[in-house]
Motif scaffolding. Structure first.
Motif, PDB file in Angstrom:
ATOM      1  N   UNK A 191       0.818  -1.219   0.000  1.00  0.00           N
ATOM      2  CA  UNK A 191       0.000   0.000   0.000  1.00  0.00           C
ATOM      3  C   UNK A 191       0.848   1.264   0.000  1.00  0.00           C
ATOM      4  N   UNK A 192       2.175   1.103   0.064  1.00  0.00           N
ATOM      5  CA  UNK A 192       3.093   2.241  -0.022  1.00  0.00           C
ATOM      6  C   UNK A 192       3.747   2.256  -1.402  1.00  0.00           C
ATOM      7  N   UNK A 193       4.459   3.325  -1.686  1.00  0.00           N
ATOM      8  CA  UNK A 193       4.996   3.522  -3.026  1.00  0.00           C
ATOM      9  C   UNK A 193       6.245   2.675  -3.252  1.00  0.00           C
ATOM     10  N   UNK A 194       6.448   2.285  -4.511  1.00  0.00           N
ATOM     11  CA  UNK A 194       7.730   1.725  -4.942  1.00  0.00           C
ATOM     12  C   UNK A 194       8.326   2.699  -5.947  1.00  0.00           C
ATOM     13  N   UNK A 195       9.487   3.250  -5.616  1.00  0.00           N
ATOM     14  CA  UNK A 195      10.175   4.169  -6.505  1.00  0.00           C
ATOM     15  C   UNK A 195      11.353   3.458  -7.159  1.00  0.00           C
ATOM     16  N   UNK A 196      11.679   3.854  -8.381  1.00  0.00           N
ATOM     17  CA  UNK A 196      12.770   3.218  -9.129  1.00  0.00           C
ATOM     18  C   UNK A 196      13.754   4.262  -9.618  1.00  0.00           C
ATOM     19  N   UNK A 197      15.026   3.866  -9.678  1.00  0.00           N
ATOM     20  CA  UNK A 197      16.053   4.731 -10.246  1.00  0.00           C
ATOM     21  C   UNK A 197      17.039   3.869 -11.014  1.00  0.00           C
ATOM     22  N   UNK A 198      17.360   4.278 -12.232  1.00  0.00           N
ATOM     23  CA  UNK A 198      18.371   3.595 -13.031  1.00  0.00           C
ATOM     24  C   UNK A 198      19.712   4.260 -12.751  1.00  0.00           C
ATOM     25  N   UNK A 199      20.555   3.579 -11.992  1.00  0.00           N
ATOM     26  CA  UNK A 199      21.807   4.178 -11.523  1.00  0.00           C
ATOM     27  C   UNK A 199      22.788   4.436 -12.659  1.00  0.00           C
ATOM     28  N   UNK A 200      22.602   3.754 -13.787  1.00  0.00           N
ATOM     29  CA  UNK A 200      23.491   3.959 -14.926  1.00  0.00           C
ATOM     30  C   UNK A 200      23.076   5.151 -15.774  1.00  0.00           C
ATOM     31  N   UNK A 201      21.833   5.601 -15.604  1.00  0.00           N
ATOM     32  CA  UNK A 201      21.305   6.669 -16.454  1.00  0.00           C
ATOM     33  C   UNK A 201      21.519   8.060 -15.878  1.00  0.00           C
ATOM     34  N   UNK A 202      22.034   8.144 -14.655  1.00  0.00           N
ATOM     35  CA  UNK A 202      22.213   9.435 -13.987  1.00  0.00           C
ATOM     36  C   UNK A 202      23.692   9.683 -13.760  1.00  0.00           C
ATOM     37  N   UNK A 203      24.204  10.847 -14.151  1.00  0.00           N
ATOM     38  CA  UNK A 203      25.628  11.153 -13.913  1.00  0.00           C
ATOM     39  C   UNK A 203      25.992  10.962 -12.449  1.00  0.00           C
ATOM     40  N   UNK A 204      27.197  10.464 -12.207  1.00  0.00           N
ATOM     41  CA  UNK A 204      27.607  10.131 -10.837  1.00  0.00           C
ATOM     42  C   UNK A 204      27.525  11.330  -9.894  1.00  0.00           C
ATOM     43  N   UNK A 205      27.794  12.533 -10.421  1.00  0.00           N
ATOM     44  CA  UNK A 205      27.767  13.714  -9.553  1.00  0.00           C
ATOM     45  C   UNK A 205      26.344  14.077  -9.136  1.00  0.00           C
ATOM     46  N   UNK A 206      25.336  13.565  -9.844  1.00  0.00           N
ATOM     47  CA  UNK A 206      23.945  13.839  -9.488  1.00  0.00           C
ATOM     48  C   UNK A 206      23.294  12.686  -8.734  1.00  0.00           C
ATOM     49  N   UNK A 207      23.862  11.490  -8.874  1.00  0.00           N
ATOM     50  CA  UNK A 207      23.239  10.308  -8.289  1.00  0.00           C
ATOM     51  C   UNK A 207      23.127  10.410  -6.770  1.00  0.00           C
TER      52      UNK A 207
END
Length: 457
Positions: A191-207
């Motif tokens: 019943x709570x959210x599942x969030x996703x992030x593609x760690x390869x798609x975001x520059x390391x300085x922003x991750x």
């Protein structure tokens, strides 16, 4: 429409000065001197944000904050507090307040905090929409091939064991996020959210800032506080796709979080504690990455308690056709087409193909076929070129061209004998490993299994 702000403070001078100051920022502002007047204003004025003084004459600011949240949970509360009330302010944060400001108050700082509150409301609305959409979606991992038995068993076990961090491994396109969604939707966190992030798609300085968030002025350009995904996913699940691409310094921070469930925003001084589950996925050989000093061994052991491996599509036998038919039905409905199946020849070609892009490739191919064709049955000529020629291109056995065909010759028996010789040779060369043998022969593991059952059982 102007955003509405309600100021709750028992000092009339503060109420009036804040009201006039915030009107200059184009907010619609009302004031209240106590809890009763505040609840009445909330019912009639319907503010978006409340500025609440924690020390009213005869009332507890915490109780007022609780009553506000009970009345309307979408209202964002910003606490105004003296230095000595910081602990109380933090308690208010835990029950739902979004920020606290120390007196004496700065109008610009108040405006930044209110702006952040509006952004938080927007994020919450998006999350609610996402949750509503997810609740209507059936997360079903399609498949019945015996090779998937271990995968399905672990998916069900991990759904019921909420405290276990999950590591999903498999080639690109095998459905790692679908497995993560299945685990989340069948857990107590559904019943709570599942969030996703593609760690390869975001520059390391922003991750790092995406994961952990940051405080105002933490670095150049940080004009306001940012809430990271670890906070936004509190109570739910955070899916870290392409885990193997996370830089080593961020891996260290992630490990500390996994061990303590606490973290600091960039530029922050206080630890933030959250309750969420991490599900990670990778197509990278982490053992090899550890040897190359590209991945932390301690993080690997922390994640790899109960790993889930998703076999490539080429090894999943008749699941290829089950999944293909699922996408056929899905996209036929989406594009208002009348397809009901595949010809026997088309099915054979799909079974013989190696599917280097796995389920994602199959999905894209079926969608393309349905868009470009009409009718009820998809045949070989409707398949992409790479599937039309998916039969092994390996050189045949050496055969003398000017041979003589004997009486009672059987072409089928001869071809069978040739196949048996090649299969035996491939199995010997691969020391009985079916996956390696199928690669040598240029066929799928399932196609090899079918031929072995035909010839040797």
């Amino acid at each position: 429409m102007k955003k509405k702000v309600l100021i709750i403070d028992d000092e009339e001078l503060i109420r009036l000065s804040l009201q006039e100051g915030l009107k200059d920022f184009h907010y619609e502002v009302e004031t209240a001197k106590d809890g009763n007047e505040a609840l009445d204003k909330i019912n009639h004025f319907e503010p978006d944000v409340v500025l609440l003084d924690m020390k009213l004459k005869n009332e507890n600011g915490l109780e007022i904050a609780k009553n506000i949240k009970k009345t309307n949970d979408t209202i964002e509360i910003i606490i105004m507090t003296a230095y000595g009330d910081i602990k109380t302010a933090i308690q208010a944060i835990k029950i739902g307040a979004i920020d606290y400001l120390k007196k004496p108050l700065d109008l610009e700082e108040i405006n930044v905090s209110i702006s952040k509150a509006f952004k938080s409301q927007s994020i919450k609305r998006k999350l609610e929409m996402y949750q509503e959409r997810e609740s209507k979606t059936t997360h079903k991992f399609i498949g019945q091939d015996p090779i998937m038995n271990d995968t399905f068993k672990k998916m069900d076990i991990l759904s019921k064991n909420d405290f276990v961090t999950v590591l999903i491994r498999g080639e690109t396109g095998t459905g790692k996020e679908v497995v993560a969604s299945y685990i989340h939707q069948n857990s107590i966190r559904k019943d709570s959210v599942m969030l996703s992030i593609n760690c390869a798609a975001i520059p390391s300085q922003l991750l790092e800032s995406e994961l952990f968030g940051f405080e105002k002025n933490a670095f150049s350009g940080a004009n306001s506080r940012k809430i990271g995904l670890l906070e936004l996913a509190d109570g739910g699940t955070l899916f870290l796709d392409e885990l193997g691409e996370i830089p080593l310094d961020i891996q260290a921070k992630l490990l500390r979080f996994l061990e303590t469930k606490k973290f600091k925003r960039l530029g922050g001084l206080e630890y933030i504690e959250v309750d969420l589950r991490i599900i990670a996925a990778t197509n990278k050989n982490l053992e090899e990455a550890i040897q190359k000093k590209e991945f932390r061994q301690d993080l690997y052991y922390r994640l790899n308690v109960v790993p889930i491996f998703i076999p490539p599509l080429r090894d999943r036998g008749y699941d290829i056709l089950k999944i293909a038919n699922y996408f056929l039905e899905t996209y036929s409905a989406k594009f208002s087409k009348n397809f009901i199946g595949f010809s026997k020849e088309a099915q054979d070609q799909m079974m013989n193909y190696s599917w280097p892009g796995n389920v994602r490739e199959l999905k894209n191919i079926i969608e393309r076929m349905i868009i470009l064709n009409d009718g009820e049955i998809l045949d070989v000529e409707n398949l992409p070129i790479e599937l039309q020629h998916s039969i092994s291109k390996k050189e045949p056995l050496s055969i003398v061209e000017d041979f003589h065909i004997e009486e009672n010759f059987s072409l089928e028996d001869t071809i069978s004998e040739i196949e048996k010789k090649y299969i035996k040779a491939a199995l010997n060369q691969s020391n009985g490993n079916h996956t390696n043998a199928s690669k040598l022969l240029g066929i799928s593991r399932f196609a090899l299994k079918r031929r072995m059952e035909k010839y040797f059982e």
